[in-house]
Design a protein around this motif. Structure first.
Motif, PDB file in Angstrom:
ATOM      1  N   ASN A 155     -12.360  -7.500   1.662  1.00  0.00           N
ATOM      2  CA  ASN A 155     -12.947  -6.978   3.025  1.00  0.00           C
ATOM      3  C   ASN A 155     -14.437  -7.356   3.108  1.00  0.00           C
ATOM      4  O   ASN A 155     -14.557  -7.586   4.225  1.00  0.00           O
ATOM      5  CB  ASN A 155     -12.661  -5.560   2.723  1.00  0.00           C
ATOM      6  CG  ASN A 155     -11.440  -4.909   2.747  1.00  0.00           C
ATOM      7  OD1 ASN A 155     -10.625  -5.342   3.616  1.00  0.00           O
ATOM      8  ND2 ASN A 155     -11.305  -3.737   2.113  1.00  0.00           N
TER       9      ASN A 155
ATOM     10  N   THR B  98       0.693  -5.621  -2.429  1.00  0.00           N
ATOM     11  CA  THR B  98      -0.195  -5.490  -1.703  1.00  0.00           C
ATOM     12  C   THR B  98      -1.196  -6.697  -1.861  1.00  0.00           C
ATOM     13  O   THR B  98      -1.849  -7.177  -1.055  1.00  0.00           O
ATOM     14  CB  THR B  98      -1.007  -4.181  -1.958  1.00  0.00           C
ATOM     15  OG1 THR B  98       0.023  -3.222  -1.507  1.00  0.00           O
ATOM     16  CG2 THR B  98      -2.189  -4.046  -0.911  1.00  0.00           C
ATOM     17  N   ASP B  99      -1.704  -7.035  -3.251  1.00  0.00           N
ATOM     18  CA  ASP B  99      -2.778  -8.006  -3.225  1.00  0.00           C
ATOM     19  C   ASP B  99      -2.142  -9.304  -2.743  1.00  0.00           C
ATOM     20  O   ASP B  99      -2.897  -9.929  -2.252  1.00  0.00           O
ATOM     21  CB  ASP B  99      -2.920  -8.162  -4.848  1.00  0.00           C
ATOM     22  CG  ASP B  99      -3.788  -6.892  -5.367  1.00  0.00           C
ATOM     23  OD1 ASP B  99      -4.321  -6.032  -4.557  1.00  0.00           O
ATOM     24  OD2 ASP B  99      -3.758  -6.677  -6.557  1.00  0.00           O
TER      25      ASP B  99
ATOM     26  N   GLN C  14       0.749  -1.254   0.278  1.00  0.00           N
ATOM     27  CA  GLN C  14      -0.147  -0.035  -0.053  1.00  0.00           C
ATOM     28  C   GLN C  14       0.807   1.283  -0.130  1.00  0.00           C
ATOM     29  O   GLN C  14       0.755   2.191   0.574  1.00  0.00           O
ATOM     30  CB  GLN C  14      -1.229   0.059   1.252  1.00  0.00           C
ATOM     31  CG  GLN C  14      -2.146  -1.097   0.891  1.00  0.00           C
ATOM     32  CD  GLN C  14      -3.223  -0.560   2.053  1.00  0.00           C
ATOM     33  OE1 GLN C  14      -3.040  -0.206   2.910  1.00  0.00           O
ATOM     34  NE2 GLN C  14      -4.477  -0.904   1.560  1.00  0.00           N
TER      35      GLN C  14
ATOM     36  N   SER D  80      -7.484  -4.265  -9.111  1.00  0.00           N
ATOM     37  CA  SER D  80      -7.181  -4.572  -7.666  1.00  0.00           C
ATOM     38  C   SER D  80      -8.097  -3.889  -6.499  1.00  0.00           C
ATOM     39  O   SER D  80      -8.299  -4.401  -5.573  1.00  0.00           O
ATOM     40  CB  SER D  80      -5.471  -3.878  -7.342  1.00  0.00           C
ATOM     41  OG  SER D  80      -4.698  -4.640  -8.190  1.00  0.00           O
TER      42      SER D  80
ATOM     43  N   VAL E 252      -2.431  -9.186   0.925  1.00  0.00           N
ATOM     44  CA  VAL E 252      -3.889  -9.272   1.367  1.00  0.00           C
ATOM     45  C   VAL E 252      -4.414 -10.668   1.214  1.00  0.00           C
ATOM     46  O   VAL E 252      -5.235 -11.172   1.953  1.00  0.00           O
ATOM     47  CB  VAL E 252      -4.991  -8.322   0.454  1.00  0.00           C
ATOM     48  CG1 VAL E 252      -6.230  -8.612   0.633  1.00  0.00           C
ATOM     49  CG2 VAL E 252      -4.286  -6.925   1.017  1.00  0.00           C
TER      50      VAL E 252
ATOM     51  N   ARG F 213      -9.613  -6.177  -3.486  1.00  0.00           N
ATOM     52  CA  ARG F 213      -9.495  -5.794  -2.172  1.00  0.00           C
ATOM     53  C   ARG F 213     -10.697  -5.448  -1.484  1.00  0.00           C
ATOM     54  O   ARG F 213     -10.909  -5.865  -0.276  1.00  0.00           O
ATOM     55  CB  ARG F 213      -8.568  -4.633  -1.850  1.00  0.00           C
ATOM     56  CG  ARG F 213      -7.073  -5.063  -2.563  1.00  0.00           C
ATOM     57  CD  ARG F 213      -6.058  -3.473  -2.412  1.00  0.00           C
ATOM     58  NE  ARG F 213      -5.072  -3.992  -3.299  1.00  0.00           N
ATOM     59  CZ  ARG F 213      -4.182  -3.051  -3.514  1.00  0.00           C
ATOM     60  NH1 ARG F 213      -4.041  -1.727  -3.175  1.00  0.00           N
ATOM     61  NH2 ARG F 213      -3.011  -3.217  -4.431  1.00  0.00           N
TER      62      ARG F 213
END
Length: 446
Positions: A96, A55-56, A26, A88, A59, A92
């Motif tokens: 979430n 980041t992906d 991030q 992306s 996650v 994300r």
């Protein structure tokens, strides 16, 4: 407040070695050089994605509780040209949403059901071997053992991706029991290769699950003798490789039957290597447990022909699982080079194929028929994969990305087609490698 310091993506790329390993999550830059040495998922994952924004991938593989541990590795730099693609962002958001719904925590009763089923299969197998004199019963018992191994492998796979037991200690115990003790295949070896496979899905030189020379080659790119970045050695396409690859569409199923021998070999090569192996002692003890009870069970059979056929019977049933693993990737798109952290979703959709089946067959495939869903959300319990599949399909459609789901029969045909295409190319190269006498004999008279 201190002024933010920035570096560019090009500057970040320079920190891509084991002795100097930086990543971005991030937009914040972290130095994970020392962490890579003790990373639970192995160092291959971090090395493959070094010098990139990841980041992906972070996650996908880590729960929300993992974020608090990042600060200790923060370099003080931020990524100047940090951008997030639309796909992306949507990915994300999905993660979430699933987390807020508690899907990552709702594991159902899969473990209880599987353990009961496995216990029944192993009991029936042992009873048939020890208390029956019938050849047919002995072969059926071998088949039941193979079916038990399939279910055990699914449990081991689950425990490796998320904590299926109440505590980490019990989860580790489950891994050793399901992997090493019951199947003879080291959970440490599985983690080492499988995590690298997830990150570098269908990269010919980074994904160990596609590197099967001299027996198989899913792409003519292997004919250039690629260097395996995972095994750190050249995948040499020599005359022996050419011979086997040229007939791989014919040898595919027979090889799948005996493929388990290779898994045993890989287990021993890793456990007795110089590599750092987590829980090496427990893994060795677990493997020794398997090589105690399995030969003992086989010894109860009356003669060597039945013993050999019993083993082949069990291996033939587990071959269905080995075939399934290859169906998910062999006929999908491949590429050469390292994985990219900023096209995580795209690479997973490109390199995976789902298997279409009715819900009552989910037990047989262990959730891995939803291969794309599993690759996108590896921490998601298998009982949730069917539920999230429509969301994945919708996201693929929105961004014009492939979502391939074939029946088991169709996937077999596609895999054989891929193998045959590469086989014919291996025969017709304009600059062939030196041919051996066996090659000449078969291609002259065969």
């Amino acid at each position: 407040m201190a002024e933010k310091k920035y570096i560019t993506s090009d500057e970040l790329k320079k920190h891509n070695k084991s002795e100097d390993l930086w990543i971005s999550i991030q937009g914040k830059v972290y130095n994970v050089t020392d962490w890579a040495k003790i990373h639970p998922g192995g160092d291959a994952i971090l090395l493959n994605l070094s010098g990139q924004d990841v980041t992906d991938a972070f996650v996908a593989f880590h729960p929300g509780s993992a974020w608090k541990y990042l600060d200790r590795y923060f370099t003080g730099y931020h990524l100047e040209d940090f951008l997030v693609s639309e796909v992306s962002k949507d990915y994300r958001t999905l993660v979430n949403q699933f987390a807020n719904l508690g899907l990552f925590e709702k594991k159902g009763h899969t473990v209880i059901y599987c353990l009961c089923f496995i216990a029944m299969l192993i009991f029936a197998c042992c009873y048939g071997v020890v208390f029956s004199d019938s050849f047919s019963i002995h072969m059926l018992s071998g088949g039941l053992l193979g079916l038990a191994w399939m279910q055990v492998s699914y449990l081991g796979h689950d425990s490796g991706h998320y904590q299926m037991m109440k505590t980490r200690g019990y989860n580790r115990l489950a891994q050793i029991l399901t992997g090493n003790c019951l199947t003879g295949i080291s959970i440490a070896w599985w983690k080492w290769t499988h995590n690298a496979h997830h990150v570098a899905c269908n990269s010919l030189d980074y994904d160990p699950d596609l590197q099967h020379l001299p027996v198989f080659a899913v792409s003519s790119s292997f004919f250039k003798s690629l260097t395996s970045q995972f095994y750190n050695r050249e995948l040499t396409f020599d005359p022996v490789s050419r011979f086997f690859v040229s007939y791989q569409h014919l040898t595919y199923y027979p090889v799948m039957i005996v493929a388990r021998f290779n898994l045993y070999l890989q287990t021993f090569l890793l456990l007795f290597s110089n590599r750092k192996v987590p829980d090496r002692f427990l893994n060795i003890v677990g493997v020794l447990v398997f090589w105690t009870w399995f030969p003992l069970l086989v010894s109860y059979l009356p003669n060597w022909p039945e013993r050999i056929l019993f083993v082949l019977s069990s291996f033939t049933v587990t071959a269905l699982q080995h075939i399934q693993f290859t169906l998910n990737h062999f006929a999908a798109n491949v590429y050469v080079g390292p994985p990219k952290g900023n096209d995580w979703f795209e690479k997973q959709t490109s390199g995976t194929i789902d298997i279409t089946c009715s819900s009552w067959m989910d037990w047989f495939f262990g959730g891995l028929q939803f291969q794309l869903e599993h690759h996108l959300f590896p921490r998601l319990p298998r009982c949730q994969l069917r539920k999230v599949s429509p969301f994945v399909q919708e996201l693929c459609k929105k961004h014009n990305l492939p979502y391939r789901s074939l029946s088991y029969f169709e996937a077999n045909l596609e895999t054989l087609k891929t193998l045959k295409t590469a086989a014919l190319e291996a025969r017709d190269l304009t600059s062939p490698v030196p041919k051996n006498l066996l090659w000449e004999a078969v291609n002259t008279h065969g």
